[in-house]
Motif scaffolding. Structure first.
Motif, PDB file in Angstrom:
ATOM      1  N   LEU A 216      15.021  53.498  40.427  1.00 25.58           N
ATOM      2  CA  LEU A 216      15.800  53.117  39.245  1.00 25.58           C
ATOM      3  C   LEU A 216      15.158  51.946  38.525  1.00 25.58           C
ATOM      4  N   ALA A 217      14.611  51.006  39.281  1.00 26.81           N
ATOM      5  CA  ALA A 217      13.990  49.829  38.676  1.00 26.81           C
ATOM      6  C   ALA A 217      12.779  50.182  37.823  1.00 26.81           C
ATOM      7  N   ALA A 218      12.185  51.353  38.057  1.00 29.48           N
ATOM      8  CA  ALA A 218      11.014  51.765  37.287  1.00 29.48           C
ATOM      9  C   ALA A 218      11.369  52.378  35.942  1.00 29.48           C
ATOM     10  N   VAL A 219      12.660  52.636  35.694  1.00 27.51           N
ATOM     11  CA  VAL A 219      13.106  53.277  34.458  1.00 27.51           C
ATOM     12  C   VAL A 219      13.358  52.221  33.394  1.00 27.51           C
ATOM     13  N   ARG A 220      12.981  52.512  32.182  1.00 29.83           N
ATOM     14  CA  ARG A 220      13.258  51.598  31.068  1.00 29.83           C
ATOM     15  C   ARG A 220      14.757  51.522  30.799  1.00 29.83           C
ATOM     16  N   ASP A 221      15.165  50.476  30.112  1.00 29.68           N
ATOM     17  CA  ASP A 221      16.557  50.366  29.693  1.00 29.68           C
ATOM     18  C   ASP A 221      16.945  51.597  28.882  1.00 29.68           C
ATOM     19  N   GLY A 222      18.078  52.194  29.221  1.00 25.25           N
ATOM     20  CA  GLY A 222      18.546  53.360  28.482  1.00 25.25           C
ATOM     21  C   GLY A 222      17.867  54.658  28.849  1.00 25.25           C
ATOM     22  N   GLY A 223      17.030  54.640  29.884  1.00 21.77           N
ATOM     23  CA  GLY A 223      16.352  55.858  30.312  1.00 21.77           C
ATOM     24  C   GLY A 223      17.235  56.714  31.211  1.00 21.77           C
ATOM     25  N   ALA A 224      16.588  57.545  32.024  1.00 23.42           N
ATOM     26  CA  ALA A 224      17.342  58.475  32.860  1.00 23.42           C
ATOM     27  C   ALA A 224      16.756  58.528  34.266  1.00 23.42           C
ATOM     28  N   HIS A 225      17.648  58.614  35.241  1.00 22.76           N
ATOM     29  CA  HIS A 225      17.268  58.746  36.652  1.00 22.76           C
ATOM     30  C   HIS A 225      18.022  59.938  37.217  1.00 22.76           C
ATOM     31  N   VAL A 226      17.291  60.870  37.820  1.00 24.86           N
ATOM     32  CA  VAL A 226      17.932  62.023  38.455  1.00 24.86           C
ATOM     33  C   VAL A 226      17.516  62.076  39.911  1.00 24.86           C
ATOM     34  N   GLY A 227      18.523  62.114  40.799  1.00 24.60           N
ATOM     35  CA  GLY A 227      18.290  62.254  42.223  1.00 24.60           C
ATOM     36  C   GLY A 227      18.450  63.691  42.652  1.00 24.60           C
ATOM     37  N   VAL A 228      18.119  63.952  43.902  1.00 25.15           N
ATOM     38  CA  VAL A 228      18.142  65.334  44.396  1.00 25.15           C
ATOM     39  C   VAL A 228      19.099  65.539  45.568  1.00 25.15           C
ATOM     40  N   ILE A 229      19.746  64.457  46.016  1.00 21.83           N
ATOM     41  CA  ILE A 229      20.683  64.569  47.132  1.00 21.83           C
ATOM     42  C   ILE A 229      22.035  64.017  46.700  1.00 21.83           C
ATOM     43  N   PRO A 230      23.072  64.846  46.655  1.00 18.86           N
ATOM     44  CA  PRO A 230      24.397  64.359  46.262  1.00 18.86           C
ATOM     45  C   PRO A 230      24.833  63.178  47.117  1.00 18.86           C
ATOM     46  N   GLY A 231      25.329  62.147  46.438  1.00 19.47           N
ATOM     47  CA  GLY A 231      25.811  60.963  47.129  1.00 19.47           C
ATOM     48  C   GLY A 231      24.758  59.926  47.423  1.00 19.47           C
ATOM     49  N   ALA A 232      23.497  60.209  47.107  1.00 15.85           N
ATOM     50  CA  ALA A 232      22.424  59.282  47.458  1.00 15.85           C
ATOM     51  C   ALA A 232      21.837  58.547  46.255  1.00 15.85           C
ATOM     52  N   SER A 233      22.350  58.799  45.048  1.00 18.07           N
ATOM     53  CA  SER A 233      21.790  58.154  43.861  1.00 18.07           C
ATOM     54  C   SER A 233      22.338  56.743  43.698  1.00 18.07           C
ATOM     55  N   PRO A 234      21.547  55.830  43.134  1.00 20.81           N
ATOM     56  CA  PRO A 234      22.010  54.450  42.943  1.00 20.81           C
ATOM     57  C   PRO A 234      23.002  54.360  41.787  1.00 20.81           C
ATOM     58  N   ALA A 235      23.699  53.236  41.717  1.00 18.64           N
ATOM     59  CA  ALA A 235      24.617  52.988  40.610  1.00 18.64           C
ATOM     60  C   ALA A 235      23.830  52.695  39.345  1.00 18.64           C
ATOM     61  N   SER A 236      24.367  53.086  38.214  1.00 16.42           N
ATOM     62  CA  SER A 236      23.706  52.862  36.934  1.00 16.42           C
ATOM     63  C   SER A 236      23.639  51.372  36.602  1.00 16.42           C
ATOM     64  N   GLU A 237      22.578  51.013  35.904  1.00 18.22           N
ATOM     65  CA  GLU A 237      22.432  49.658  35.375  1.00 18.22           C
ATOM     66  C   GLU A 237      21.550  49.726  34.141  1.00 18.22           C
ATOM     67  N   ARG A 238      21.595  48.711  33.324  1.00 20.84           N
ATOM     68  CA  ARG A 238      20.759  48.596  32.126  1.00 20.84           C
ATOM     69  C   ARG A 238      20.881  49.807  31.200  1.00 20.84           C
ATOM     70  N   GLY A 239      22.035  50.427  31.210  1.00 17.73           N
ATOM     71  CA  GLY A 239      22.254  51.572  30.329  1.00 17.73           C
ATOM     72  C   GLY A 239      21.532  52.828  30.760  1.00 17.73           C
ATOM     73  N   ILE A 240      21.033  52.849  31.986  1.00 14.04           N
ATOM     74  CA  ILE A 240      20.312  54.027  32.492  1.00 14.04           C
ATOM     75  C   ILE A 240      21.318  55.105  32.875  1.00 14.04           C
ATOM     76  N   ARG A 241      21.064  56.312  32.424  1.00 12.74           N
ATOM     77  CA  ARG A 241      21.910  57.444  32.794  1.00 12.74           C
ATOM     78  C   ARG A 241      21.467  57.942  34.174  1.00 12.74           C
ATOM     79  N   VAL A 242      22.369  57.886  35.142  1.00 11.42           N
ATOM     80  CA  VAL A 242      22.066  58.292  36.518  1.00 11.42           C
ATOM     81  C   VAL A 242      22.822  59.572  36.832  1.00 11.42           C
ATOM     82  N   GLU A 243      22.078  60.596  37.211  1.00  9.15           N
ATOM     83  CA  GLU A 243      22.690  61.868  37.571  1.00  9.15           C
ATOM     84  C   GLU A 243      22.035  62.404  38.848  1.00  9.15           C
ATOM     85  N   THR A 244      22.701  63.350  39.458  1.00  5.96           N
ATOM     86  CA  THR A 244      22.172  63.981  40.679  1.00  5.96           C
ATOM     87  C   THR A 244      22.279  65.487  40.526  1.00  5.96           C
ATOM     88  N   GLN A 245      21.177  66.171  40.728  1.00  7.43           N
ATOM     89  CA  GLN A 245      21.232  67.624  40.687  1.00  7.43           C
ATOM     90  C   GLN A 245      21.737  68.140  42.021  1.00  7.43           C
TER      91      GLN A 245
END
Length: 299
Positions: A216-245
């Motif tokens: 998540l720290a590698a994503v720019r402000d307002g970017g997107a982070h997608v994880g692959v394991i339900p329940g394992a994604s970090p909490a959103s910060e800096r306006g980053i959209r966090v989702e899990t497939q």
């Protein structure tokens, strides 16, 4: 029929190759004579009890399958006995899995098998290909934007690199020592060593290695982070959209991926093959790590 099953949880030694009843297809289902079935980390997780389960209750392992339609239920569409197919048997702690001589799937969960590869290669596509495609769709990146794929030498990560390059993204691929040649061959623009910093300012991160907050720290402000394991994604910060497939059986999307295999866009990687009775050996090899490609059971 023979099937890989377990009735208790633990190490590879709990796996049995047992004689069980041949399943019958219901409405809108088909039965497949299994020619090959991949072994995935989720299978090891189920075996170890990571997803719960009740001791003494039979569990069948296996999600991916390549094989031949053997019987067709009413309302199964255009599928016919003899069709060569691939499919995904979705779900944890199933009484029947694809690590067997026969398996029943919903007709909507299968696609015609690739013409350009054999069944062993085809069996590596469904679970990991669908996961990669669904994760990229969630990122919602446009051509020219930057993407970091963690665990890029793995099955999901490798497909993600190839699909992202096809979409016109600028791909940075993170991997271990010795992975640079592989991920560049898959189409990565840049290689990020596992032992070094991930970098920063990416428009999106597909976190196949489940690095969580570090990714998540590698994503720019307002970017997107997608994880692959339900329940394992970090909490959103800096306006980053966090989702899990979360993968799902989807024959239409799988058919699109099959086309990409036949067009040479997607590379199917087989590490080793084992007989059903050697399932425990396959699980031992999987937990040793460093597998580049999928281990595949061949009945």
């Amino acid at each position: 029929m023979r099937a890989v099953v377990l009735t208790s949880f633990g190490g590879p030694e709990v796996l049995e190759t047992a004689e069980v009843e041949i399943p019958e297809p219901g409405p809108a289902q088909v039965r497949i004579k299994v020619r090959a079935a991949a072994v995935n980390p989720v299978d090891a997780g189920e075996r170890a009890g990571a997803f719960g389960g009740e001791a003494g209750v039979r569990v069948g392992l296996g999600w991916d399958v390549a094989g031949t339609v053997d019987a067709v239920g009413a309302g199964a569409g255009s599928w016919s006995v003899g069709d060569e197919v691939v499919g995904l048997l979705y779900g944890l702690l199933k009484p029947f899995g694809t690590h067997a001589e026969f398996v029943v799937l919903d007709a909507s969960a299968i696609a015609a098998a690739p013409r350009s590869v054999d069944a062993v290669g085809a069996a590596t596509l469904p679970l990991n290909g669908l996961a990669a495609a669904r994760a990229l769709a969630l990122l919602k990146l446009d051509a020219g934007q930057s993407l970091l794929v963690t665990g890029a030498a793995g099955a999901v990560g490798g497909f993600a690199v190839q699909l992202a390059r096809r979409a016109g993204l600028v791909v940075s691929a993170q991997g271990g020592a010795g992975d640079e040649e592989l991920v560049r061959a898959l189409g990565a623009d840049h290689f990020v060593p596992r032992t070094g910093p991930l970098g920063s300012g990416y428009d999106g991160v597909l976190d196949a290695a489940v690095l969580g907050e570090a990714a998540l720290a590698a994503v720019r402000d307002g970017g997107a982070h997608v994880g692959v394991i339900p329940g394992a994604s970090p909490a959103s910060e800096r306006g980053i959209r966090v989702e899990t497939q979360e993968v799902a059986a989807d024959g239409e999307l799988l058919a699109e991926l099959v086309t990409l295999v036949d067009e040479g866009v997607l590379t199917l990687r087989v590490a080793e093959t084992y007989g059903l009775e050697e399932a425990a050996k396959a699980h031992v090899r999987l937990q040793e790590g460093g597998v580049r490609g999928r281990l595949v059971l061949v009945p």
